[in-house]
Design a protein around this motif. Structure first.
Motif, PDB file in Angstrom:
ATOM      1  N   VAL A  58      87.135   1.865  10.275  1.00  0.00           N
ATOM      2  CA  VAL A  58      85.976   2.444   9.593  1.00  0.00           C
ATOM      3  C   VAL A  58      84.771   1.532   9.731  1.00  0.00           C
ATOM      4  N   ARG A  59      84.982   0.237   9.587  1.00  0.00           N
ATOM      5  CA  ARG A  59      83.877  -0.720   9.701  1.00  0.00           C
ATOM      6  C   ARG A  59      83.290  -0.725  11.122  1.00  0.00           C
ATOM      7  N   ILE A  60      84.177  -0.736  12.116  1.00  0.00           N
ATOM      8  CA  ILE A  60      83.722  -0.745  13.512  1.00  0.00           C
ATOM      9  C   ILE A  60      82.933   0.519  13.814  1.00  0.00           C
ATOM     10  N   LEU A  61      83.423   1.659  13.319  1.00  0.00           N
ATOM     11  CA  LEU A  61      82.731   2.929  13.546  1.00  0.00           C
ATOM     12  C   LEU A  61      81.343   2.904  12.917  1.00  0.00           C
ATOM     13  N   ALA A  62      81.250   2.414  11.705  1.00  0.00           N
ATOM     14  CA  ALA A  62      79.953   2.359  11.026  1.00  0.00           C
ATOM     15  C   ALA A  62      78.979   1.441  11.774  1.00  0.00           C
ATOM     16  N   ASP A  63      79.485   0.316  12.262  1.00  0.00           N
ATOM     17  CA  ASP A  63      78.627  -0.624  12.982  1.00  0.00           C
ATOM     18  C   ASP A  63      78.203  -0.077  14.349  1.00  0.00           C
ATOM     19  N   ALA A  64      79.086   0.700  14.977  1.00  0.00           N
ATOM     20  CA  ALA A  64      78.819   1.184  16.332  1.00  0.00           C
ATOM     21  C   ALA A  64      77.792   2.309  16.357  1.00  0.00           C
ATOM     22  N   GLY A  65      77.717   3.078  15.287  1.00  0.00           N
ATOM     23  CA  GLY A  65      76.726   4.147  15.228  1.00  0.00           C
ATOM     24  C   GLY A  65      77.243   5.486  15.734  1.00  0.00           C
ATOM     25  N   GLU A  66      76.376   6.473  15.737  1.00  0.00           N
ATOM     26  CA  GLU A  66      76.763   7.851  16.011  1.00  0.00           C
ATOM     27  C   GLU A  66      77.214   8.095  17.439  1.00  0.00           C
ATOM     28  N   ASP A  67      76.913   7.184  18.349  1.00  0.00           N
ATOM     29  CA  ASP A  67      77.322   7.374  19.743  1.00  0.00           C
ATOM     30  C   ASP A  67      78.743   6.895  20.012  1.00  0.00           C
ATOM     31  N   ALA A  68      79.421   6.381  18.991  1.00  0.00           N
ATOM     32  CA  ALA A  68      80.810   5.941  19.146  1.00  0.00           C
ATOM     33  C   ALA A  68      81.751   7.133  19.050  1.00  0.00           C
ATOM     34  N   GLY A  87      94.347  11.124  22.501  1.00  0.00           N
ATOM     35  CA  GLY A  87      93.537  11.217  23.707  1.00  0.00           C
ATOM     36  C   GLY A  87      93.723  12.466  24.529  1.00  0.00           C
ATOM     37  N   GLN A  88      94.539  13.413  24.064  1.00  0.00           N
ATOM     38  CA  GLN A  88      94.838  14.584  24.879  1.00  0.00           C
ATOM     39  C   GLN A  88      93.658  15.541  24.999  1.00  0.00           C
ATOM     40  N   SER A  89      92.725  15.482  24.072  1.00  0.00           N
ATOM     41  CA  SER A  89      91.506  16.293  24.158  1.00  0.00           C
ATOM     42  C   SER A  89      90.313  15.466  24.628  1.00  0.00           C
ATOM     43  N   LEU A  90      90.224  14.227  24.161  1.00  0.00           N
ATOM     44  CA  LEU A  90      89.042  13.416  24.457  1.00  0.00           C
ATOM     45  C   LEU A  90      89.022  12.900  25.893  1.00  0.00           C
ATOM     46  N   LEU A  91      90.158  12.472  26.412  1.00  0.00           N
ATOM     47  CA  LEU A  91      90.158  11.868  27.744  1.00  0.00           C
ATOM     48  C   LEU A  91      89.653  12.814  28.837  1.00  0.00           C
ATOM     49  N   PRO A  92      90.065  14.097  28.847  1.00  0.00           N
ATOM     50  CA  PRO A  92      89.486  14.991  29.859  1.00  0.00           C
ATOM     51  C   PRO A  92      87.974  15.140  29.720  1.00  0.00           C
ATOM     52  N   VAL A  93      87.486  15.135  28.487  1.00  0.00           N
ATOM     53  CA  VAL A  93      86.046  15.247  28.249  1.00  0.00           C
ATOM     54  C   VAL A  93      85.328  14.012  28.781  1.00  0.00           C
ATOM     55  N   LEU A  94      85.934  12.847  28.583  1.00  0.00           N
ATOM     56  CA  LEU A  94      85.326  11.613  29.092  1.00  0.00           C
ATOM     57  C   LEU A  94      85.305  11.606  30.622  1.00  0.00           C
ATOM     58  N   ARG A  95      86.387  12.048  31.214  1.00  0.00           N
ATOM     59  CA  ARG A  95      86.468  12.039  32.681  1.00  0.00           C
ATOM     60  C   ARG A  95      85.439  12.991  33.306  1.00  0.00           C
ATOM     61  N   MET A  96      85.155  14.083  32.623  1.00  0.00           N
ATOM     62  CA  MET A  96      84.146  15.021  33.128  1.00  0.00           C
ATOM     63  C   MET A  96      82.735  14.630  32.707  1.00  0.00           C
ATOM     64  N   ARG A  97      82.627  13.529  31.964  1.00  0.00           N
ATOM     65  CA  ARG A  97      81.341  13.019  31.458  1.00  0.00           C
ATOM     66  C   ARG A  97      80.614  14.046  30.591  1.00  0.00           C
ATOM     67  N   LEU A  98      81.401  14.854  29.886  1.00  0.00           N
ATOM     68  CA  LEU A  98      80.813  15.738  28.881  1.00  0.00           C
ATOM     69  C   LEU A  98      80.541  14.960  27.601  1.00  0.00           C
ATOM     70  N   ALA A  99      81.108  13.780  27.501  1.00  0.00           N
ATOM     71  CA  ALA A  99      80.805  12.838  26.421  1.00  0.00           C
ATOM     72  C   ALA A  99      80.702  11.452  27.041  1.00  0.00           C
ATOM     73  N   ALA A 100      79.781  10.652  26.538  1.00  0.00           N
ATOM     74  CA  ALA A 100      79.580   9.302  27.062  1.00  0.00           C
ATOM     75  C   ALA A 100      79.375   8.339  25.899  1.00  0.00           C
ATOM     76  N   PRO A 101      80.441   8.042  25.161  1.00  0.00           N
ATOM     77  CA  PRO A 101      80.297   7.148  24.004  1.00  0.00           C
ATOM     78  C   PRO A 101      79.969   5.726  24.421  1.00  0.00           C
ATOM     79  N   THR A 102      79.247   5.046  23.555  1.00  0.00           N
ATOM     80  CA  THR A 102      78.942   3.638  23.807  1.00  0.00           C
ATOM     81  C   THR A 102      80.129   2.755  23.440  1.00  0.00           C
ATOM     82  N   VAL A 103      80.910   3.215  22.428  1.00  0.00           N
ATOM     83  CA  VAL A 103      82.087   2.478  21.972  1.00  0.00           C
ATOM     84  C   VAL A 103      83.232   3.466  21.771  1.00  0.00           C
TER      85      VAL A 103
END
Length: 284
Positions: free
Chosen positions: A18-28, A34-50
């Motif tokens: 929770v602390r890391i998420l708060a410090d990282a901001g909305e782009d985290a 990972g079964q839903s997020l990883l395909p999204v990351l690979r297609m660059r539909l999401a580009a989180p900073t953290v």
């Protein structure tokens, strides 16, 4: 395609996450199985900073009893939910729906909480969670709060959680002795539901005393089929009464049209599958 570059954090406690998420901001982004997020990351539909990996937070895994409820940790895998004796005894509908999620590989990696937090209206766990009046416990910098299932799912892929909150557990009221069935229709095995129906029934003698019916993929969020529930309560579960109750299945829904079917097709499916789900529950 290769994901965009990001920083990686793997906390070992929920408080640290929770602390890391708060410090990282909305782009985290928080990653569970990972079964839903990883395909999204690979297609660059999401580009989180953290990317904040919860896999080392042991406190978020497991199933336990707490009075009249079960508590399922958000990082509990689908496989563990499937095989848990407490879930099968007290919340059989959740176990049955989990049996239909994707394939064994996904069920070994994917998580109960991750699927619910992803909030895909075609996901097979949302309607059962709604039908069973589950409660979602989320944690943020201000502590924990509890959100009822009928308030948790807001829209497509959108929940009531703030950007700086993490789902930590789901509380499931016990439905010991209830009859249940999850009926799913899809074109190929292991695919998302075109329409799904979650039915749980309490029978008193020859009559249905209580009924809970949830619909998958009949709106942008899971939907309770209140008309079906009202029509079933107090009735004997005859083919005629079930068929009549199932005619109310699409009331209050707003099915979408896509390559799998138009709204009229889904409306008819909801009625047919509701009849099948109730019948299967009664004859199990």
């Amino acid at each position: 395609m290769i994901p965009a570059a990001f920083d990686y954090q793997a906390p070992t406690t929920l408080d640290d996450a929770v602390r890391i998420l708060a410090d990282a901001g909305e782009d985290a982004k928080v990653i569970a199985g990972g079964q839903s997020l990883l395909p999204v990351l690979r297609m660059r539909l999401a580009a989180p900073t953290v990317l904040i990996d919860l896999s080392r937070c042991a406190e978020l895994r497991g199933v336990r009893e707490d009075g009249g409820s079960l508590v399922i940790g958000a990082m509990t895998t689908h496989y563990d939910v499937q095989g848990d004796h407490l879930v099968r005894e007290h919340a059989a509908l959740l176990a049955m729906a989990t049996d239909t999620v994707a394939d064994p590989q996904v069920r070994h990696r994917g998580t109960f909480g991750g699927s619910l937090a992803h909030a895909d209206p075609a996901g097979d766990l949302l309607a059962p969670a709604l039908a069973l009046d589950c409660e979602f416990v989320v944690a943020g910098m201000d502590g924990r709060r509890t959100v009822a299932a009928n308030e948790f799912f807001v829209d497509y892929f959108t929940t009531a959680m703030a950007w700086n909150e993490i789902l930590c557990e789901v509380r499931v009221p016990k439905y010991t002795g209830w009859l249940a069935h999850y009926e799913k229709f899809n074109r190929v095995a292991q695919a998302w539901s075109i329409v799904g129906v979650a039915a749980a029934l309490r029978v008193d003698g020859s009559r249905i005393a209580e009924a809970r019916v949830g619909l998958t993929n009949m709106a942008s969020v899971p939907v309770r089929a209140r008309g079906v529930e009202d029509a079933l309560v107090g009735e004997e579960a005859t083919p005629e009464s079930i068929r009549a109750a199932a005619e109310h299945a699409a009331e209050g829904t707003s099915p979408t049209a896509d390559g799998d079917g138009d709204a009229e097709y889904r409306t008819q499916l909801a009625k047919v599958l509701t009849g099948r789900a109730v019948t299967a529950a009664m004859t199990a």
